[in-house]
Design a protein around this motif. Structure first.
Motif, PDB file in Angstrom:
ATOM      1  N   SER A 161      18.901  22.424 -42.685  1.00  0.00           N
ATOM      2  CA  SER A 161      17.671  23.199 -42.882  1.00  0.00           C
ATOM      3  C   SER A 161      17.451  24.151 -41.711  1.00  0.00           C
ATOM      4  O   SER A 161      16.748  25.145 -41.848  1.00  0.00           O
TER       5      SER A 161
ATOM      6  N   ALA B  46      19.368  27.399 -42.724  1.00  0.00           N
ATOM      7  CA  ALA B  46      19.253  27.585 -44.175  1.00  0.00           C
ATOM      8  C   ALA B  46      19.340  29.038 -44.617  1.00  0.00           C
ATOM      9  O   ALA B  46      19.735  29.309 -45.752  1.00  0.00           O
TER      10      ALA B  46
ATOM     11  N   GLY C 278      21.371  24.824 -45.738  1.00  0.00           N
ATOM     12  CA  GLY C 278      20.458  24.318 -46.759  1.00  0.00           C
ATOM     13  C   GLY C 278      21.101  23.443 -47.810  1.00  0.00           C
ATOM     14  O   GLY C 278      21.646  22.393 -47.511  1.00  0.00           O
TER      15      GLY C 278
END
Lengths: 395, 395
Positions: free
Chosen positions: A11, A14, A44
């Protein structure tokens, strides 16, 4: 040469904006006269999307080919981060498993790192300020690509830091390690320092912060791991040797458990051992086990993950069909709640306080280790149980 | 061992359904007791999407890192196709540039293949029915990944077939090579057989069927290339030596041309040579050139691609500012229309028939080679010109 190994999770890389932000963060760190090795996960949902593609083609994809597929995710994020670093005048180079020399055993999909070509990496560090290395992957002795299992980039980073005797910093969305998952209990406290053994129990019990194998390696090499949030200045948590200042360090929760009860088995331990041997071979995730010998019969109870229950029922019915008295029963929607703390070793009464705080909540199975107590309870009682235990142990 | 090299383009492997269809097609071919080497491009728009990501981070990305990024596209399609083949019980293995041993020079983004590790590939073919090899890429002597330029997978396939002395089949959306792009002239005829030199002229002139370099290699090794549609049984076209059965084989169209006119230059050929030397160094795509010596002055005219016109104007103004008499002028929205045919060498009157068929359409620049005539015309006259030429030469 002061080397720091940093790992950024999926993340954190991402999109292109986040990659540019991380590049700036790395630039700051270089100013302090450091050389940085950055280990990256795939961007991601990349790994999930690749898995989905492979499943559209095959329900059980060839594992050697699946690893060949999945390793592309980290090569994409590593090269993009290196592009971002070069863009802001940092001498950076991305290295994949071949180029970095990350050697693993042959176990596709859950390979273990055997060694890094540290000489090669150190040579590269002479010419570059930053090396960006693909996490989660390696090559076996045939030159085939392997992956380390979900969350394996943590292990790449810790193994690399350990072999270079460097500091290791793991960055993710979480600003550190908490006594309880803050999503379950918003008042949870952040732990400043945690011992390897406690972290092993916590990562095994479902705390998603760190890959289990990464903590094992850190323990072996006494590598200090810092866990912090990528996009925050908030001080994170350290995993390091020899901290024993609280009795109970944290609480972990594992949902989606099913309890299997086998009643009236004949007293035949080789039969029981056989059952657990085969369930392990068939890769059922058998966890908490209780065996009670009563009235010339044996009752066995254990927990499995929800997904395995249909296969487990079929297996047990087939395997036990000659024993007419045996009864099989299942309890669904259970949650394992555990407290962990190295201090338990030297502190009495933890179990008593744990059970007292669970109060009138029915417990269907219990297991204990030197530094952990786990109880299986009904999912509906979870929030009450968390609140009571957190208050009892000031988590 | 009868080896066939097949190459599938990006739209042929655009999704999991198409990949499964190709796997079935390959299975049929294996039944005929062949060993297959499959070269794949990246799925659909993958390369474009990766380029877009890199441009969000840097307008001029580090080329070494860009190639590291782009090579992932073919690794994804190669592993997915290998998963699909294993799923239908074909012994298949995907190989990337490291594993296949595809060695190139150092020119990131437009590298040239220097050699294949054919011994390694033949060893793998002993154990597998199909090898799926990542197109478009290689490694240089430092072990860094390189790419061969847009359409480079054609070159991977032809180079591999040439070094193994194997047949080469190139599959795409097009069911073969046409006298004229069917999108421009729906009545265009499919060419059954075409000579290497004609194909070189056609691919250089904008026919999108084959990568220019791939035809060069095929010519050198006399490798026969078959071009056909992936999902059709329709017979395609062969590129092979020594076919000279028609005067004009095909017509190519290159849109988006700008004509640059430099009037009243002094008679100073070293100045003119200097201009063309620098424009080449600056990577302007200067194409058709005409130089006319008149009235003690020289007039130079040449075509460039539309995108270069602003930079070219700036360059010429700076470089020629001391020559006060010189006048610069531009003609926009032009199209280059060319006819190609080996038969022109021995057949007179082709130029005359070409100009006659253009009739009253104004031509602003003309160049000829032994087997090609090109004319620059206004874009608005294109469809009329195509129709007239097609009828004149029965294309």
């Amino acid at each position: 040469m002061n080397i720091i190994v940093q790992k950024y999770g999926g993340s954190s890389v991402a999109d292109s904006e986040k990659i540019k932000q991380i590049a700036k963060k790395i630039k700051e760190k270089i100013k302090e006269n450091n050389k940085l090795i950055i280990v990256v996960s795939a961007m991601g949902k990349t790994t999930d999307n690749l898995l989905k593609l492979s499943r559209e083609i095959s329900k059980k994809p060839n594992l050697r080919e699946l690893d060949m597929l999945l390793t592309t995710g980290e090569q994409i994020s590593a090269s993009l981060l290196s592009i971002a670093l070069n863009e802001i005048k940092i001498k950076a180079k991305s290295l994949n498993a071949y180029q970095a020399g990350i050697y693993t055993n042959n176990e596709y999909n859950h390979a273990k790192i055997e060694k890094f070509d540290t000489k090669n990496i150190l040579n590269h560090l002479e010419n570059y300020q930053v090396l960006v290395i693909t996490g989660f992957q390696g090559i076996n002795q045939n030159g085939d690509l392997t992956t380390l299992g979900r969350g394996g980039s943590d292990t790449s980073a810790v193994a690399l830091a350990s072999s270079l005797n460097a500091k290791c910093e793991i960055y993710s969305d979480y600003p550190g390690i908490y006594t309880i998952d803050p999503k379950l209990y918003p008042n949870a406290k952040k732990i400043k320092k945690v011992n390897y053994d406690e972290m092993l129990e916590m990562s095994r019990l479902g705390s998603k912060v760190l890959h289990y194998r990464s903590v094992e390696i850190a323990k072996k090499y006494k590598t200090i791991i810092y866990c912090g949030a990528t996009f925050s200045e908030e001080e994170g948590s350290y995993i390091m040797p020899g901290i024993e200042d609280s009795v109970v360090t944290g609480l972990s929760v594992d949902r989606g458990q099913t309890q299997v009860n086998i009643i009236n088995l004949p007293i035949n331990y080789s039969l029981i051992n056989e059952i657990f041997k085969i369930t392990t071979e068939k890769s059922f995730n058998v966890d908490m086990i209780s065996i009670i010998n009563a009235n010339d019969k044996i009752n066995v109870s254990f927990s499995i993950v929800e997904n395995d229950k249909a296969d487990m029922d079929e297996f047990l019915k087939t395997h036990l069909k000659e024993f007419k008295d045996v009864k099989l029963s299942y309890r669904y929607n259970l949650t394992k709640i555990s407290v962990v703390g190295v201090g338990m070793r030297s502190s009495k009464g933890v179990a008593m306080r744990f059970f007292k705080s669970l109060d009138k909540i029915p417990i269907t199975l219990v297991t204990t280790s030197e530094i952990k107590i786990s109880a299986l309870i009904d999912e509906t009682n979870l929030s009450k149980a968390i609140k009571n235990i957190a208050e009892e142990f000031s988590l």
